[in-house]
Design an enzyme around this catalytic site. Sequence first.
Site, mmCIF file in Angstrom:
data_model
loop_
_atom_site.group_PDB
_atom_site.id
_atom_site.type_symbol
_atom_site.label_atom_id
_atom_site.label_comp_id
_atom_site.label_asym_id
_atom_site.label_seq_id
_atom_site.Cartn_x
_atom_site.Cartn_y
_atom_site.Cartn_z
ATOM 1 N NE ARG A 170 60.352 82.501 13.182
ATOM 2 C CZ ARG A 170 60.299 81.201 13.428
ATOM 3 N NH1 ARG A 170 59.176 80.641 13.821
ATOM 4 N NH2 ARG A 170 61.379 80.443 13.334
ATOM 5 C CG ASP A 171 61.069 79.724 16.779
ATOM 6 O OD1 ASP A 171 59.870 79.455 16.956
ATOM 7 O OD2 ASP A 171 61.939 78.841 16.690
ATOM 8 C CG HIS A 226 65.637 76.101 14.801
ATOM 9 N ND1 HIS A 226 65.405 77.412 14.432
ATOM 10 C CD2 HIS A 226 64.610 75.781 15.624
ATOM 11 C CE1 HIS A 226 64.291 77.852 14.997
ATOM 12 N NE2 HIS A 226 63.790 76.880 15.726
ATOM 13 C CG HIS A 248 62.667 74.529 19.982
ATOM 14 N ND1 HIS A 248 61.723 75.491 20.266
ATOM 15 C CD2 HIS A 248 62.947 74.675 18.655
ATOM 16 C CE1 HIS A 248 61.426 76.174 19.173
ATOM 17 N NE2 HIS A 248 62.157 75.704 18.169
ATOM 18 C CB CYS A 298 56.317 75.849 17.179
ATOM 19 S SG CYS A 298 55.303 75.837 15.689
ATOM 20 C CG ASN A 347 63.511 79.007 19.840
ATOM 21 O OD1 ASN A 347 63.652 78.427 18.782
ATOM 22 N ND2 ASN A 347 62.403 79.662 20.146
#
Length: 286
Positions: free
Chosen positions: A16-17, A208, A210, A241, A250
Amino acid sequence: MADVTPDITIVEVGPRDGLQNEKRLVPTGDKLALIGLLRAAGLPRLEVTAFVSPKWVPQMADHEAVLRGTPPGEGLIRSVLVPNERGALAALAIGVEELAVFTSASETFARKNINCSIAESIERFEPVAKLARQHGVRLRGYVSCTVECPYEGAIDPEAAARVALALSDLGCVEISLADTIGRATPEGVDAMLSAVTAQLPAARLACHFHDTFGHALDNVDVALAHGIRVFDSAVGGLGGCPYAPGAAGNLSTLPLVRHVEANGFSTGVDIARLREAEVFADSLRG
Ligand code: HMG
Ligand code: MG
């Protein structure tokens, strides 16, 4: 999957990310092949796709096919990102173990990413939370830009704490605190986590990171010192993003696993298999 509960839980967000930010549209079959390799590596939690508007994020337009193509597995938590009730209903109709709602500690970022204020986003999540309760699925909440915002700069740690608490009050069992653009320093993460853990126990939190400026593993160490044991990462460091200019990849899963294992924590991840997934993920880059 390991019999013993690992010390650290990794939430793999690459499908996803990671893939949401690829310029070329990755075919659904390749996404499913990547998910298969990640499952084989023993990653217990996979964020497989996002039930968001295809106008906003075209890379996730095949969300229904990706979720349908990812059958349940013993001990596996399939998570999907949902911005609203519509996304939640569509995901639940297929079957999922976790819904993840997402807002921000920065008003400007919330507006750019989900087209509403922070307060409006929490209201929008209320029916999602109700559905999660009714269906007995986990509810996860993300707070983006907890330390730095691409539009507003430094974020007040108390703002991050307020939003994390609002997500907890909504019913999120876990709140993932994001350094969306990878600009947070260890000092900034320390201040943010001090504010959040004054409101919520570390056991309810995830981080989370990056890795834009190479701080991610140092930030993991700060989070470990605060008692955080759940970390999000993306295979091969895929991602970024689309609504966060400057957001690079990430935190990469393999270096994360190696780093925490070198520090004496177990993850339950099969490194050789993860390496296979990483090689395949690299081949998907546009
Ligand atoms: P909007 O334009 O304000 O709302 O978007 P809308 O209700 O007018 O919807 C726009 C269009 O999307 C409409 O289509 C809706 O039907 C459709 P049209 O009528 O124009 O043809 N739509 C949907 N389609 C599919 N699934 C849905 C859905 N909802 C509406 N669930 C909205 C508001 C929230 C929908 C939009 O802003 C959106 O989808 N945003 C998502 C942005 C996004 O996914 N960003 C990346 C993920 S966040 C991130 O990466 C950060 C994170 O990793 C942590 C970190 O690192 O910080 C989590
Ligand atoms: Mg992210």
